[in-house]
Enzyme design. Structure first.
Site, short mmCIF file in Angstrom:
data_model
loop_
_atom_site.label_atom_id
_atom_site.label_comp_id
_atom_site.label_asym_id
_atom_site.label_seq_id
_atom_site.Cartn_x
_atom_site.Cartn_y
_atom_site.Cartn_z
N ARG A 101 -9.33 -43.39 -34.97
CA ARG A 101 -9.57 -43.94 -33.62
C ARG A 101 -8.68 -45.16 -33.49
O ARG A 101 -8.88 -46.15 -34.22
CB ARG A 101 -11.05 -44.30 -33.45
N HIS A 128 -8.91 -38.11 -25.77
CA HIS A 128 -10.14 -38.02 -26.58
C HIS A 128 -10.43 -36.53 -26.78
O HIS A 128 -11.40 -35.99 -26.25
CB HIS A 128 -11.28 -38.74 -25.88
N1 NVA Z 1 -13.18 -44.14 -22.19
C1 NVA Z 1 -14.03 -44.70 -23.20
C2 NVA Z 1 -14.62 -43.62 -24.03
C3 NVA Z 1 -15.56 -44.07 -25.10
C4 NVA Z 1 -16.07 -42.95 -25.95
C5 NVA Z 1 -13.27 -45.70 -24.04
O1 NVA Z 1 -12.10 -45.42 -24.38
O2 NVA Z 1 -13.81 -46.75 -24.36
N1 CP Z 2 -18.20 -40.48 -27.06
C1 CP Z 2 -17.78 -41.18 -28.10
O1 CP Z 2 -16.67 -41.02 -28.62
O2 CP Z 2 -18.70 -42.09 -28.56
P1 CP Z 2 -18.47 -43.21 -29.65
O3 CP Z 2 -17.56 -44.25 -29.05
O4 CP Z 2 -19.84 -43.74 -29.93
O5 CP Z 2 -17.84 -42.59 -30.86
#
Ligand code: NVA
Ligand code: CP
Length: 301
Positions: A101, A128
């Site tokens: 991530r 994602h």
């Molecule tokens: N769009 C959000 C998704 C979190 C799972 C972010 O990048 O923070």
């Molecule tokens: N939806 C998702 O990726 O959640 P987290 O940020 O908790 O991993």
């Protein structure tokens, strides 16, 4: 040859359908006694916080017989200036795959280019894809088929939205996006998805227009991780984009509501809708586990 999963388009339609079928089988308990990751180490690297991604990968790897090793930049020499490419070359010598991530999508591409192991995107600023796999499994479960389905994505044209655009193009469902001016999805991702799509992928301004007769409505936070600068100003532009009872009344009676979570209740979605009969958000969160297990089986074993 190793295969990365940096964007949804790294899978063909056939691979994605196979993966979704396998995820459904794993969920229903079919052939779950196997330990395809026995003796294998999977790295989980986080530049940003995570609840679902971290726990679903860690639990899933354990269930597949493997070992998960969690890392943050400051626990590694990366935090003291070792380059990302040297880090990638090193971790390839110990691990069988790595999920990352990252803030920048370019970091994932650098790791993928410099490592001999599969690299899985656990969220970047642009994509994602693991989320989108769980989302389509949830839509299939709740609606029976993606054929002819209309999904309305209402809110920020962000990483989650970009991956849904790729999902719509590959799996041929209709996606209507409503975003405020300046917050549309990535134009390059949109253009290349539209170039191959047989379904409709439309971007418009009016959330009601997007929600009309929708089979499913999806939203995500208005301010993504790493984009907190100017957040309060940004939120003012999104007030009409809240998923609430009034907006949902334009959709089909049996509409389902999705959210990748975490949600900011009272901002992009009301608590009433989150906790109401249309919401499938926790089934969607559960499906991260099943789809990622199927993905690991496909890429690592
Ligand atoms: N769009 C959000 C998704 C979190 C799972 C972010 O990048 O923070
Ligand atoms: N939806 C998702 O990726 O959640 P987290 O940020 O908790 O991993």
């Amino acid at each position: 040859m190793k295969k990365d999963f940096l964007t949804l388009s790294d899978l063909t339609r056939i691979e994605m359908e196979l993966l979704l079928r396998r995820a459904a089988d794993l969920k229903s308990g079919k052939n779950t006694g196997l330990s395809p990751l026995a003796g294998k180490n999977i790295g989980l690297f986080f530049e940003k916080p995570s609840t679902r991604t971290r726990l679903s990968f860690e639990a899933g790897i354990f269930q597949l017989g493997g070992n998960a090793i969690c890392m943050t930049p400051n626990e590694l020499q990366l935090g003291r200036g070792e380059t990302i490419s040297d880090t990638a070359r090193t971790i390839s010598r110990y691990l069988n795959a790595v999920m990352m991530r990252t803030f920048s999508h370019a970091t994932l591409e650098t790791v993928a280019a410099n490592s001999s192991i599969p690299v899985i995107n656990g969220l970047s600023d642009l994509h994602h894809p693991c989320q989108a796999l769980a989302d389509v499994l949830t839509l299939i479960e709740k609606k029976g088929t993606l054929k002819g389905l209309k999904l309305a994505f209402i809110g920020d044209g962000n990483n989650v939205c970009n991956s849904l655009i790729e999902a719509a193009a590959i799996l041929e469902f209709n996606l209507i996006i409503a975003s405020p001016e300046g917050f549309e999805p990535h134009s390059g991702i949109l253009d290349s998805a539209r170039a191959s799509a047989k379904s409709e992928i439309i971007v418009l301004r009016d959330p009601k227009e997007a929600a009309v007769m929708a089979d499913a409505v999806y939203t995500d936070v208005w301010v993504s991780m790493g984009q907190e600068k100017g957040a309060e100003e940004k939120k003012k532009k999104f007030t009409d984009y809240q998923i609430n009872a009034k907006l949902l009344s334009c959709a089909k009676k049996d509409v389902v509501v999705l959210h990748c979570l975490p949600a900011h209740r009272g901002e992009e979605i009301t608590a009433e809708i989150m906790d109401g009969p249309h919401s499938v958000v926790f089934d969607q969160a559960e499906n991260r586990l099943h789809t990622q297990k199927a993905l690991l089986e496909m890429l690592v074993t």
